[in-house]
Design an enzyme around this catalytic site. Sequence first.
Site, PDB file in Angstrom:
ATOM      1  N   SER A   7       0.841  -1.204   0.000  1.00 16.51           N
ATOM      2  CA  SER A   7       0.000   0.000   0.000  1.00 16.51           C
ATOM      3  C   SER A   7       0.873   1.249   0.000  1.00 16.51           C
ATOM      4  CB  SER A   7      -0.919   0.005   1.218  1.00 16.51           C
ATOM      5  OG  SER A   7      -1.495   1.289   1.326  1.00 16.51           O
ATOM      6  N   HIS A  32      -1.030  -1.030  -4.346  1.00  8.95           N
ATOM      7  CA  HIS A  32      -2.340  -0.770  -3.756  1.00  8.95           C
ATOM      8  C   HIS A  32      -2.455   0.728  -3.461  1.00  8.95           C
ATOM      9  CE1 HIS A  32      -5.932  -2.059  -1.484  1.00  8.95           C
ATOM     10  NE2 HIS A  32      -5.588  -1.164  -0.567  1.00  8.95           N
ATOM     11  N   ASP A  34      -4.750   3.669  -1.914  1.00 10.85           N
ATOM     12  CA  ASP A  34      -5.856   3.904  -0.983  1.00 10.85           C
ATOM     13  C   ASP A  34      -6.389   5.324  -1.119  1.00 10.85           C
ATOM     14  OD1 ASP A  34      -6.136   1.465   0.597  1.00 10.85           O
ATOM     15  OD2 ASP A  34      -4.097   1.882   1.292  1.00 10.85           O
ATOM     16  N   MET A  36      -9.117   8.038   0.018  1.00 13.50           N
ATOM     17  CA  MET A  36     -10.024   8.319   1.147  1.00 13.50           C
ATOM     18  C   MET A  36     -10.573   9.730   1.023  1.00 13.50           C
ATOM     19  SD  MET A  36      -7.677   6.895   4.233  1.00 13.50           S
ATOM     20  CE  MET A  36      -6.879   5.303   4.155  1.00 13.50           C
ATOM     21  N   HIS A  65      -8.235   1.171  -4.274  1.00 12.76           N
ATOM     22  CA  HIS A  65      -9.211   0.905  -3.211  1.00 12.76           C
ATOM     23  C   HIS A  65      -9.910   2.218  -2.876  1.00 12.76           C
ATOM     24  CE1 HIS A  65      -9.660  -0.468   1.302  1.00 12.76           C
ATOM     25  NE2 HIS A  65     -10.837  -0.318   0.709  1.00 12.76           N
ATOM     26  N   MET A  67     -12.184   4.280  -0.830  1.00 14.09           N
ATOM     27  CA  MET A  67     -12.900   4.443   0.450  1.00 14.09           C
ATOM     28  C   MET A  67     -13.613   5.784   0.394  1.00 14.09           C
ATOM     29  SD  MET A  67      -9.903   2.896   2.830  1.00 14.09           S
ATOM     30  CE  MET A  67      -8.696   3.122   1.525  1.00 14.09           C
ATOM     31  N   MET A 136     -11.602  -6.345   4.684  1.00 11.75           N
ATOM     32  CA  MET A 136     -10.877  -5.410   5.553  1.00 11.75           C
ATOM     33  C   MET A 136     -10.615  -6.081   6.896  1.00 11.75           C
ATOM     34  SD  MET A 136     -10.278  -2.655   3.852  1.00 11.75           S
ATOM     35  CE  MET A 136      -9.421  -1.925   5.247  1.00 11.75           C
ATOM     36  N   GLY A 141      -9.410   3.547   6.939  1.00 11.21           N
ATOM     37  CA  GLY A 141      -9.166   4.967   7.211  1.00 11.21           C
ATOM     38  C   GLY A 141      -7.718   5.277   7.540  1.00 11.21           C
ATOM     39  N   ASP A 174      -6.741  -6.780   3.751  1.00 14.42           N
ATOM     40  CA  ASP A 174      -6.139  -5.447   3.850  1.00 14.42           C
ATOM     41  C   ASP A 174      -6.247  -4.926   5.285  1.00 14.42           C
ATOM     42  OD1 ASP A 174      -5.258  -2.869   3.407  1.00 14.42           O
ATOM     43  OD2 ASP A 174      -6.916  -2.291   2.096  1.00 14.42           O
ATOM     44  N   GLY A 175      -5.091  -4.683   5.898  1.00 15.28           N
ATOM     45  CA  GLY A 175      -5.041  -4.056   7.221  1.00 15.28           C
ATOM     46  C   GLY A 175      -4.300  -4.902   8.243  1.00 15.28           C
ATOM     47  N   GLY A 196       0.971  -2.317   4.166  1.00 16.66           N
ATOM     48  CA  GLY A 196       1.468  -0.948   4.113  1.00 16.66           C
ATOM     49  C   GLY A 196       2.625  -0.735   5.053  1.00 16.66           C
ATOM     50  N   SER A 197       2.309  -0.484   6.328  1.00 15.17           N
ATOM     51  CA  SER A 197       3.373  -0.131   7.271  1.00 15.17           C
ATOM     52  C   SER A 197       4.373  -1.267   7.462  1.00 15.17           C
ATOM     53  CB  SER A 197       2.777   0.326   8.604  1.00 15.17           C
ATOM     54  OG  SER A 197       1.798  -0.572   9.010  1.00 15.17           O
TER      55      SER A 197
HETATM   56  C1  DX5 Z   1      -6.650   1.137   5.451  1.00 13.97           C
HETATM   57  C2  DX5 Z   1      -6.142   0.927   4.047  1.00 13.97           C
HETATM   58  C3  DX5 Z   1      -5.008  -0.007   3.976  1.00 13.97           C
HETATM   59  C4  DX5 Z   1      -3.773   0.438   4.683  1.00 13.97           C
HETATM   60  C5  DX5 Z   1      -3.062  -0.778   5.172  1.00 13.97           C
HETATM   61  O1  DX5 Z   1      -7.783   1.906   5.444  1.00 13.97           O
HETATM   62  O2  DX5 Z   1      -7.166   0.430   3.217  1.00 13.97           O
HETATM   63  O3  DX5 Z   1      -4.703  -0.370   2.625  1.00 13.97           O
HETATM   64  O4  DX5 Z   1      -2.914   1.199   3.876  1.00 13.97           O
HETATM   65  O5  DX5 Z   1      -2.033  -0.380   5.974  1.00 13.97           O
HETATM   66  P1  DX5 Z   1      -1.360  -1.343   7.041  1.00 13.97           P
HETATM   67  O6  DX5 Z   1      -0.790  -2.499   6.284  1.00 13.97           O
HETATM   68  O7  DX5 Z   1      -0.323  -0.465   7.647  1.00 13.97           O
HETATM   69  O8  DX5 Z   1      -2.421  -1.770   8.012  1.00 13.97           O
HETATM   70 ZN    ZN Z   2      -6.581  -0.438   1.177  1.00 14.13          ZN
END
Ligand code: DX5
Ligand code: ZN
Length: 215
Positions: A7, A32, A34, A36, A65, A67, A136, A141, A174-175, A196-197
């Site tokens: 992500s 990916h 994101d 928002m 994605h 949101m 999810m 978010g 995801d998450g 992501g992180s």
């Molecule tokens: C959250 C996003 C994710 C996010 C995942 O709302 O949809 O894609 O970037 O990040 P990590 O892997 O750090 O939970």
């Molecule tokens: Zn996502």
Amino acid sequence: MAEIAPSILAADFANLQRDIEMLNASPADYIHVDVMDGMFVPNISFGIPVCEAINKHATKPLDVHLMIEQPDRYFESFKKAGAAGLTVHYEACPHLHRTVQHIKELDVLPGVALNPHTPVEVLSEILGDLSLVLIMSVNPGFGGQKFIQHTYQKIARLQSLKEKFGYTFKIEVDGGVNLDNAPLLIREGVNILVAGSFVFSSENPSKTIADLKNS
Ligand code: DX5
Ligand code: ZN
């Protein structure tokens, strides 16, 4: 072996090109993205111009994605900005069948995401139309949240629906994905891991992507 979709939300936005080039050279399968809107989720990330900028450098398909509320308004723009797949939220789409057909008409792969509280069974009438179901495993978010354990059961139920009816959609999670939960997620039926992180805060992101792939 799972596919990996790092992500870009966890990248260094001041060095996006550098981070995208790292992903290009890594074993990642998708990027990916994101999006928002501060309405559907309590955070604003980025939109179409940033997606376009990412696409200029990316050699991997963009897994977008959304949101956002009323996502149909932006499908054409995201396609132009390079989206290979567009995933909308079940919770944001009262006319989900129409929304999914709209994505398909643009020759983009349609996906539907489910928040942690939404049962997989709500998609039973539309699963045959989907290329992707995104489960999810945190409330959407923010990056860096803790993985919700209940996710395993949802994935198992979705996988058994998939087998029962012979559907071809991929299951994405995801998450809070990391090397501790990835093996069980894959065993339950996940095809694509979003991370992501865990990727971007690791010392060697490209190696972390490879490790997730081999988990
Ligand atoms: C959250 C996003 C994710 C996010 C995942 O709302 O949809 O894609 O970037 O990040 P990590 O892997 O750090 O939970
Ligand atoms: Zn996502």
